[in-house]
Scaffold this motif. Structure first.
Motif, mmCIF file in Angstrom:
data_model
loop_
_atom_site.group_PDB
_atom_site.id
_atom_site.type_symbol
_atom_site.label_atom_id
_atom_site.label_comp_id
_atom_site.label_asym_id
_atom_site.label_seq_id
_atom_site.Cartn_x
_atom_site.Cartn_y
_atom_site.Cartn_z
ATOM 1 N N ASP A 1 -2.598 -12.122 -10.743
ATOM 2 C CA ASP A 1 -4.027 -11.908 -10.984
ATOM 3 C C ASP A 1 -4.661 -13.158 -11.586
ATOM 4 O OD1 ASP A 1 -2.905 -11.854 -13.510
ATOM 5 O OD2 ASP A 1 -4.025 -10.079 -14.182
ATOM 6 N N TYR A 2 -4.130 -14.339 -11.238
ATOM 7 C CA TYR A 2 -4.593 -15.572 -11.879
ATOM 8 C C TYR A 2 -6.075 -15.837 -11.624
ATOM 9 C CZ TYR A 2 -4.315 -18.109 -7.384
ATOM 10 O OH TYR A 2 -4.502 -18.521 -6.092
ATOM 11 N N MET A 3 -6.598 -15.430 -10.480
ATOM 12 C CA MET A 3 -8.024 -15.676 -10.232
ATOM 13 C C MET A 3 -8.905 -14.837 -11.153
ATOM 14 S SD MET A 3 -8.243 -16.331 -6.110
ATOM 15 C CE MET A 3 -6.749 -15.513 -5.559
ATOM 16 N N THR A 4 -8.461 -13.619 -11.443
ATOM 17 C CA THR A 4 -9.199 -12.788 -12.400
ATOM 18 C C THR A 4 -9.132 -13.404 -13.795
ATOM 19 O OG1 THR A 4 -8.843 -10.768 -11.130
ATOM 20 C CG2 THR A 4 -9.315 -10.513 -13.478
ATOM 21 N N SER A 5 -7.968 -13.903 -14.184
ATOM 22 C CA SER A 5 -7.840 -14.556 -15.490
ATOM 23 C C SER A 5 -8.741 -15.782 -15.582
ATOM 24 C CB SER A 5 -6.384 -14.962 -15.745
ATOM 25 O OG SER A 5 -5.556 -13.825 -15.828
ATOM 26 N N GLU A 6 -8.786 -16.566 -14.507
ATOM 27 C CA GLU A 6 -9.661 -17.744 -14.506
ATOM 28 C C GLU A 6 -11.117 -17.332 -14.669
ATOM 29 O OE1 GLU A 6 -9.182 -20.888 -14.565
ATOM 30 O OE2 GLU A 6 -7.057 -21.132 -14.085
ATOM 31 N N ALA A 7 -11.499 -16.227 -14.030
ATOM 32 C CA ALA A 7 -12.894 -15.795 -14.057
ATOM 33 C C ALA A 7 -13.305 -15.206 -15.399
ATOM 34 C CB ALA A 7 -13.147 -14.775 -12.948
ATOM 35 N N VAL A 8 -12.488 -14.331 -15.953
ATOM 36 C CA VAL A 8 -12.926 -13.595 -17.144
ATOM 37 C C VAL A 8 -12.464 -14.220 -18.453
ATOM 38 C CG1 VAL A 8 -13.009 -11.443 -15.824
ATOM 39 C CG2 VAL A 8 -10.965 -11.978 -17.138
ATOM 40 N N SER B 1 -17.886 -9.066 -12.836
ATOM 41 C CA SER B 1 -17.114 -8.582 -13.991
ATOM 42 C C SER B 1 -17.684 -9.003 -15.336
ATOM 43 C CB SER B 1 -15.665 -9.091 -13.909
ATOM 44 O OG SER B 1 -15.038 -8.696 -12.717
ATOM 45 N N VAL B 2 -18.394 -10.127 -15.365
ATOM 46 C CA VAL B 2 -18.900 -10.673 -16.625
ATOM 47 C C VAL B 2 -20.423 -10.566 -16.632
ATOM 48 C CG1 VAL B 2 -19.035 -12.712 -18.104
ATOM 49 C CG2 VAL B 2 -16.956 -12.281 -16.763
ATOM 50 N N GLN B 3 -20.961 -9.930 -17.627
ATOM 51 C CA GLN B 3 -22.416 -9.817 -17.736
ATOM 52 C C GLN B 3 -22.955 -11.114 -18.327
ATOM 53 O OE1 GLN B 3 -24.086 -6.787 -20.354
ATOM 54 N NE2 GLN B 3 -25.634 -6.328 -18.808
ATOM 55 N N ASP B 4 -23.505 -11.939 -17.484
ATOM 56 C CA ASP B 4 -23.997 -13.242 -17.910
ATOM 57 C C ASP B 4 -25.341 -13.498 -17.227
ATOM 58 O OD1 ASP B 4 -24.502 -15.855 -18.567
ATOM 59 O OD2 ASP B 4 -22.512 -16.620 -18.072
ATOM 60 N N HIS B 5 -26.413 -13.299 -17.971
ATOM 61 C CA HIS B 5 -27.750 -13.424 -17.395
ATOM 62 C C HIS B 5 -28.131 -14.878 -17.141
ATOM 63 C CE1 HIS B 5 -28.402 -9.159 -17.857
ATOM 64 N NE2 HIS B 5 -28.121 -9.221 -19.148
ATOM 65 N N ARG B 6 -27.294 -15.803 -17.580
ATOM 66 C CA ARG B 6 -27.559 -17.214 -17.280
ATOM 67 C C ARG B 6 -27.299 -17.532 -15.811
ATOM 68 N NH1 ARG B 6 -23.527 -19.906 -21.470
ATOM 69 N NH2 ARG B 6 -22.214 -18.381 -20.380
ATOM 70 N N VAL B 7 -26.427 -16.752 -15.172
ATOM 71 C CA VAL B 7 -26.061 -17.008 -13.770
ATOM 72 C C VAL B 7 -27.106 -16.386 -12.861
ATOM 73 C CG1 VAL B 7 -24.329 -16.631 -11.979
ATOM 74 C CG2 VAL B 7 -23.609 -17.185 -14.304
ATOM 75 N N TYR C 1 -20.672 -4.831 -8.016
ATOM 76 C CA TYR C 1 -21.204 -5.095 -9.356
ATOM 77 C C TYR C 1 -21.908 -6.446 -9.467
ATOM 78 C CZ TYR C 1 -18.490 -1.020 -10.672
ATOM 79 O OH TYR C 1 -17.979 0.257 -10.753
ATOM 80 N N ILE C 2 -21.945 -7.209 -8.390
ATOM 81 C CA ILE C 2 -22.669 -8.473 -8.404
ATOM 82 C C ILE C 2 -24.164 -8.175 -8.394
ATOM 83 C CG2 ILE C 2 -23.156 -10.580 -7.113
ATOM 84 C CD1 ILE C 2 -20.259 -10.456 -6.066
ATOM 85 N N ARG C 3 -24.895 -8.754 -9.318
ATOM 86 C CA ARG C 3 -26.314 -8.424 -9.484
ATOM 87 C C ARG C 3 -27.234 -9.625 -9.244
ATOM 88 N NH1 ARG C 3 -24.735 -4.248 -8.584
ATOM 89 N NH2 ARG C 3 -24.723 -2.325 -9.847
ATOM 90 N N VAL C 4 -26.772 -10.603 -8.497
ATOM 91 C CA VAL C 4 -27.592 -11.774 -8.186
ATOM 92 C C VAL C 4 -27.503 -12.062 -6.691
ATOM 93 C CG1 VAL C 4 -27.373 -12.831 -10.470
ATOM 94 C CG2 VAL C 4 -25.658 -13.323 -8.712
#
Length: 271
Positions: free
Chosen positions: A81-88, A121-127, A197-200
């Motif tokens: 799950d390395y890609m998930t670890s990199e992301a979150v 997965s990450v709520q980041d309104h900057r993106v 869950y992608i909101r952009v």
């Protein structure tokens, strides 16, 4: 820290990562953050980051993830799950370290999967948006077969020597990627759940002749997303749109970023 065109070093949890920035700093313009492929690095983006900064006016930041380029080696074997670890786990700290305020994640291959996981997965309104070039949401036989071919070329051909120009620990980079993807348990890897869950807004770019994935990857994104998804399938193009069709890819990104700017401007007027 931001110094146009210069290599810089990020210290993330005592792991040193190489980075490079182009154009204006995050406190004066939006920022494009580039996430490289499974065997990529800063250097393998070639002149794409500099061109992108020049034609858009955005700042552009590229970095080599752990195990790649001149960054510290990864601990092997990589977890599946390395890609998930990199992301979150890793990416949020990188964004904070560069002072990211607003912008877009642009990922290629593994980097596109990491960008999608972050977006879902990450709520980041900057993106403000995601650009996914040749993303992977699940494994396919064609992709696994291409990785088998790459491993044979690495072990018996010239691939190791070619990649050695870009990675200070080339075996760490190659086997960290190939051994994870070719692990029998990795056949069940699937991150489609993040799509809903992608909101952009998302721009998806794929080569018609991509040897690591079929259009099924893009179709999963189109059918499972609740947000706008624009798709560009590039003819005469394999797995690397920004390398094989750089001008078309650059034009697509310029148009996408202009549309995002219009959306942001409209939001500001109604606020």
């Amino acid at each position: 820290m931001w110094n146009d065109g210069k290599i810089l070093t990020l210290d993330i949890d005592e792991v040193k990562l190489e980075g490079r920035c182009f154009g204006p700093a995050p406190d004066s313009a939006p920022t494009v953050v580039l996430l490289h492929e499974g065997l990529g690095s800063i250097a393998l983006w070639r002149d794409f980051p500099e061109k992108l900064a020049r034609v858009t006016g955005y700042g552009v930041f590229a970095f080599s993830r752990r195990g790649y380029g001149q960054s510290d080696p990864a601990i092997l074997p990589r977890p599946l799950d390395y890609m998930t670890s990199e992301a979150v786990d890793a990416l949020p700290k990188v964004l904070d370290a560069i002072g990211f305020r607003s912008g877009v994640l642009v990922g290629h291959s593994d980097g596109a999967s990491i960008a999608a996981i972050y977006g879902g997965s990450v709520q980041d309104h900057r993106v403000r948006g995601l650009v996914l070039m040749a993303p992977h949401f699940f494994t396919e036989k064609v992709g696994l077969a291409s990785i088998e071919t790459a491993r044979a070329a690495y072990e018996t051909g010239e691939l190791r020597a070619r990649l050695g120009k870009y990675h200070k620990d080339v075996d760490n980079a190659f086997f960290g990627w190939a051994d994870a993807w070719l692990d029998p348990a990795f056949k069940d890897w699937n991150i489609e759940e993040v799509i809903a869950y992608i909101r952009v807004p998302v721009l998806a770019i794929q080569g018609v002749d991509d040897q690591y994935g079929t259009r099924a990857q893009i179709e999963a994104l189109e059918t499972q997303s609740y947000n706008p998804v624009d798709v560009a399938m590039l003819a005469d193009c394999g797995h690397g749109p920004h390398v094989e069709q750089p001008e078309k890819t650059l034009a697509l990104l310029v148009d996408y970023l202009k549309r995002l700017d219009r959306i942001e401007a409209a939001k500001a007027e109604t606020a």
